[in-house]
Structure formats: C-alpha cells, structure tokens
Enzyme design. Structure first.
Site, PDB file in Angstrom:
ATOM      1  N   ALA A 108      44.661  26.201  83.560  1.00 61.65           N
ATOM      2  CA  ALA A 108      44.185  27.184  84.536  1.00 61.65           C
ATOM      3  C   ALA A 108      45.111  27.248  85.741  1.00 61.65           C
ATOM      4  O   ALA A 108      45.646  26.235  86.188  1.00 61.65           O
ATOM      5  CB  ALA A 108      42.770  26.821  84.991  1.00 61.65           C
ATOM      6  N   ALA A 167      42.123  43.360  77.792  1.00 63.54           N
ATOM      7  CA  ALA A 167      41.292  42.425  78.542  1.00 63.54           C
ATOM      8  C   ALA A 167      40.117  41.999  77.671  1.00 63.54           C
ATOM      9  O   ALA A 167      39.353  42.849  77.201  1.00 63.54           O
ATOM     10  CB  ALA A 167      40.792  43.078  79.824  1.00 63.54           C
ATOM     11  N   ALA A 188      37.743  39.879  78.746  1.00 67.38           N
ATOM     12  CA  ALA A 188      36.605  39.543  79.604  1.00 67.38           C
ATOM     13  C   ALA A 188      35.607  40.693  79.665  1.00 67.38           C
ATOM     14  O   ALA A 188      35.979  41.863  79.567  1.00 67.38           O
ATOM     15  CB  ALA A 188      37.093  39.218  81.015  1.00 67.38           C
ATOM     16  N   HIS A 236      43.984  40.350  88.831  1.00 71.16           N
ATOM     17  CA  HIS A 236      44.784  40.685  87.644  1.00 71.16           C
ATOM     18  C   HIS A 236      45.113  42.176  87.641  1.00 71.16           C
ATOM     19  O   HIS A 236      46.249  42.561  87.362  1.00 71.16           O
ATOM     20  CB  HIS A 236      44.031  40.311  86.364  1.00 71.16           C
ATOM     21  CG  HIS A 236      44.181  38.889  85.979  1.00 71.16           C
ATOM     22  ND1 HIS A 236      44.916  38.494  84.891  1.00 71.16           N
ATOM     23  CD2 HIS A 236      43.688  37.749  86.520  1.00 71.16           C
ATOM     24  CE1 HIS A 236      44.873  37.187  84.777  1.00 71.16           C
ATOM     25  NE2 HIS A 236      44.131  36.710  85.760  1.00 71.16           N
ATOM     26  N   ARG A 255      49.108  44.299  87.876  1.00 66.87           N
ATOM     27  CA  ARG A 255      49.661  45.093  86.782  1.00 66.87           C
ATOM     28  C   ARG A 255      50.220  46.423  87.269  1.00 66.87           C
ATOM     29  O   ARG A 255      49.634  47.071  88.127  1.00 66.87           O
ATOM     30  CB  ARG A 255      48.575  45.364  85.729  1.00 66.87           C
ATOM     31  CG  ARG A 255      48.099  44.135  85.026  1.00 66.87           C
ATOM     32  CD  ARG A 255      47.284  44.465  83.814  1.00 66.87           C
ATOM     33  NE  ARG A 255      46.044  45.163  84.056  1.00 66.87           N
ATOM     34  CZ  ARG A 255      44.857  44.575  84.170  1.00 66.87           C
ATOM     35  NH1 ARG A 255      44.748  43.264  84.094  1.00 66.87           N
ATOM     36  NH2 ARG A 255      43.776  45.295  84.355  1.00 66.87           N
TER      37      ARG A 255
END
Length: 181
Positions: free
Chosen positions: A11, A34, A36, A52, A56
C-alpha cells in the site's frame, strides 16, 4: 502484439503511479478499468478515488468494472487497458465458493493470454504480514497471492514497487517452477 504487465507492491508504494506512467508511455488510448465500487457514505474511500481521478489525464477513458473483468479483457479494444486493482476485484468476488473462484481465475488468466490489447494490472502484496485471524481475511490473502503469482507467470514484465522505487523482477529475478496447488 499485446503485452501483459503486472505492477505489484504494498500500500502507498507508488504502484498505481508507475502503472499510469507505463500506460502513458504506450502512446495509445488508455482505458482505466476501476475495480472499486463507490460508496458515497465512505468519505475516506471517496477521497482516495478522487486522488486517482485527478492524477489521470483527461483524455483517458474510465470504466467501472467491479466484477466482469474477464469480459473487459476478452473484448477487443483499441489502446491499453490499465486495471487498478486486482485486490479490490478479489474482494468483490469473495462470496464465490472455491470451485467458482478457480474457474474465474482460470478464465482471467486465459483471457490475459489471448488479449488483443496491452493490459497493465495493478495488484497489492498483502501476504507479507501476519496470517489473518479470520477466515475471510485468510481467503482474501490466499486468493490474491495466488492470483498475483499466476499472472506473473504469464506476464511479459513484472514490476515490484516498494518505498517509491521500481524493480523490474523480470530482469532481476528468476521465475519459480510452475505453481502446483
């Protein structure tokens, strides 16, 4: 010819940043996959997702694929798929029994070998600590560890990111003999 690249590490080590760098270097359209799911009640999780997103490039496409990763990989796309992360994907599938999980794992590995586009996968290393005290934690750790090992065996390049440094394990290491369960 497509490439499969695995980026793994602990992590907050910089895994995602390295994978994003690699995706940019392809010069192709990047499709950020993704895994998640968004929980609007978890502000800390939303903050992580937003960090995140902000990193990008605006030209990248983002697809939210919490479960159907195999279908995403096996459907030919223009460009490069960047899948972040395998740990979250495994967590999304923890309800599968062992037989269905093995089938899912086999289908994913087969899909990666047959992929018509570059695929960069980000995976967490979770097995470096203690054995989890609860069955679900042990199942997660074992499934993710096995998945990373199996993908590493078929990947063109495997990177380990730790402490903000990148190691190319494909150049520095020697692969183990094929894994037997």
């Amino acid at each position: 010819m497509s490439k499969v690249i695995l980026v793994t590490g602990p992590a907050k080590s910089g895994k995602s940043e390295w994978a994003e760098h690699l995706a940019t270097q392809t010069g192709k359209l990047v499709i950020y996959v993704a895994t998640a799911t968004v929980n609007k009640e978890d502000s800390e999780w939303l903050s992580r997702i937003e960090k995140h997103r902000q990193r990008r490039p605006k030209t990248w496409l983002t697809w939210e694929v919490p479960i159907q990763l195999v279908n995403t990989i096996t459907t030919p796309q223009e460009g490069c798929l960047l899948i972040d992360s395998l740990g979250t994907w495994v967590a999304n599938l923890l309800e599968q029994d062992q037989i269905n999980w093995e089938n899912t794992l086999q289908n994913l590995c087969s899909g990666l070998q047959d992929a018509e586009q570059d695929v960069i996968l980000v995976a967490e290393e979770v097995g470096w600590g203690i054995v989890p005290a609860y069955p679900t934690g042990r199942t997660f750790r074992d499934r993710l560890g096995n998945l990373v090992r199996r993908i590493a065996a078929i990947a063109d390049v495997v990177y380990l990111v730790a402490g903000g440094y990148v190691l190319n394990l494909t150049e520095l290491g020697s692969p183990l003999p094929p894994h037997q369960e």
